[in-house]
Scaffold this motif. Sequence first.
Motif, mmCIF file in Angstrom:
data_model
loop_
_atom_site.group_PDB
_atom_site.id
_atom_site.type_symbol
_atom_site.label_atom_id
_atom_site.label_comp_id
_atom_site.label_asym_id
_atom_site.label_seq_id
_atom_site.Cartn_x
_atom_site.Cartn_y
_atom_site.Cartn_z
ATOM 1 N N PHE A 93 0.869 -1.214 -0.218
ATOM 2 C CA PHE A 93 0.071 -0.131 0.035
ATOM 3 C C PHE A 93 0.984 1.331 -0.039
ATOM 4 O O PHE A 93 1.950 1.239 0.297
ATOM 5 C CB PHE A 93 -1.016 -0.099 1.123
ATOM 6 N N HIS A 107 -1.082 5.070 2.632
ATOM 7 C CA HIS A 107 -1.916 5.023 1.684
ATOM 8 C C HIS A 107 -3.125 5.878 2.398
ATOM 9 O O HIS A 107 -3.888 6.690 1.399
ATOM 10 C CB HIS A 107 -2.475 3.558 1.823
ATOM 11 N N LYS A 165 2.302 -2.030 -9.401
ATOM 12 C CA LYS A 165 1.111 -1.992 -10.211
ATOM 13 C C LYS A 165 0.728 -3.593 -10.562
ATOM 14 O O LYS A 165 -0.231 -3.788 -10.766
ATOM 15 C CB LYS A 165 1.566 -1.318 -11.463
ATOM 16 N N TRP A 191 -1.006 -5.166 -7.827
ATOM 17 C CA TRP A 191 -2.668 -4.797 -7.733
ATOM 18 C C TRP A 191 -3.253 -5.395 -8.966
ATOM 19 O O TRP A 191 -4.667 -5.466 -8.842
ATOM 20 C CB TRP A 191 -2.614 -3.436 -7.528
ATOM 21 N N THR A 201 -4.293 -8.750 -8.190
ATOM 22 C CA THR A 201 -5.131 -8.758 -7.157
ATOM 23 C C THR A 201 -6.511 -8.573 -7.519
ATOM 24 O O THR A 201 -7.340 -9.082 -7.103
ATOM 25 C CB THR A 201 -4.802 -7.841 -6.113
ATOM 26 N N HIS A 202 -6.898 -7.593 -8.079
ATOM 27 C CA HIS A 202 -8.052 -7.041 -8.718
ATOM 28 C C HIS A 202 -8.596 -8.117 -9.526
ATOM 29 O O HIS A 202 -9.828 -8.344 -9.343
ATOM 30 C CB HIS A 202 -8.026 -5.823 -9.235
ATOM 31 N N SER A 206 -7.211 -6.274 0.067
ATOM 32 C CA SER A 206 -5.442 -6.609 -0.057
ATOM 33 C C SER A 206 -5.411 -7.815 -0.885
ATOM 34 O O SER A 206 -6.169 -8.295 -1.448
ATOM 35 C CB SER A 206 -4.999 -6.730 1.434
ATOM 36 N N PRO A 207 -4.078 -8.190 -1.399
ATOM 37 C CA PRO A 207 -3.574 -9.288 -1.923
ATOM 38 C C PRO A 207 -3.967 -10.360 -1.081
ATOM 39 O O PRO A 207 -3.779 -11.809 -1.614
ATOM 40 C CB PRO A 207 -2.122 -8.916 -2.195
#
Length: 398
Positions: free
Chosen positions: A219, A229, A300, A303, A306-307, A325-326
């Motif tokens: 973060f 963050h 990047k 994330w 992760t998304h 989060s991951p």
Amino acid sequence: MGLLQEKLAKHPFYALAKDVKDRGIYPYFREIEGKQGTEVEMGGHHVLMFGSNAYTGLTGDERIIEAGCAAMRKYGSGCAGSRFLNGTLDIHVQLERELADFVGMDDALCFATGFTVNSGVIPQLVGKDDYIICDDRDHASIVDGRRLSFATQMRYKHNDMADLERVLQRCAPDAVKLIVVDGVFSMEGDLCKLPEIVELKKKYNATIMVDEAHGIGVFGRQGRGVCDHFGLTKDVDLIMGTFSKSLASIGGFIAADQVTIDSLRHTARTYIFSASCTPAATAAAMEALHIIQNEPERLKALWDVTHYALKRFREEGFEIGDTESPIIPLYVRDIEKTFTVVARAFEEGVFINPVIPPACAPQDTLVRYALMANHTKEQVDLSVERLKKVFKELDIIK
């Protein structure tokens, strides 16, 4: 069998471990036969690794390996003493300065492990006339740290700010009130409500310590953590972090204002009476810190994947709670089935971790799925399909 052994054999976790071993679903202490990456060999079995805390994916990076080797060649394999006496190296001091600057504090201290940061720092910050206030899902190292203190120990319901305020109202106004909280909760993957905690800090003249073990490298700007963050670093008094996750090494640190650090330097027992971080571990953590600052594409990538994984698990009907989060919890809500899920997933070529009491309530058991920056969407897809097969077999999802 002696009295000690008889007592230990009656412990419920001893019995549970024996039971799952007998049934062939014991999930712990599996041996990895090589570097820990997104895919590993374990007991001759090739598996996708979704059970690691190496969020930045740096544990096998050749630059970090070479930094560790170079430090061993220069300084040897160990320091043979504590930082207090003969165990301070120039690279320890350099890393502390860089960490303090990275997280936005005056100074920092490095410890041999992350666990010994919390177990050593917390008892030295507060005394018998003070208070320690913890979220009831804080990490075990925070729990053990508060247990070692003579301060009055208080807890509030997980991320319940009304309950935190109720606890603060019960404290003596002029006493030190230390709120210790995980930035990212390591099992469920959700974040602490730091903006609201800061508001309560100001209202009740409290002190905040944030455990950034799972926030550093994940973060904030360049991976500076949850405090960054939220843009609230200046409102936080102490920031703790570890090297064993995003920094691809072993060790930990505490960062704070100069007065606090100077005090801890002379009082924190796990700092004074433990051997210092090895040269290799120190150099490896420092190289990892440089890499995550110089390679924003790594954050990047973490994330992005992760998304993507969050989307895929939701599409397939998994219960994943409030993670941000991951760390993705896949709720099972049954202890026996949790062990079976992990064993079946391993057979299907996916390594994940079980989370059972005391790490969670009995009705909240889950398997913990965690991502690294170098995981691919193809690996995520394969793991989701295999886990869906297992969860359907066990009637956990439809």
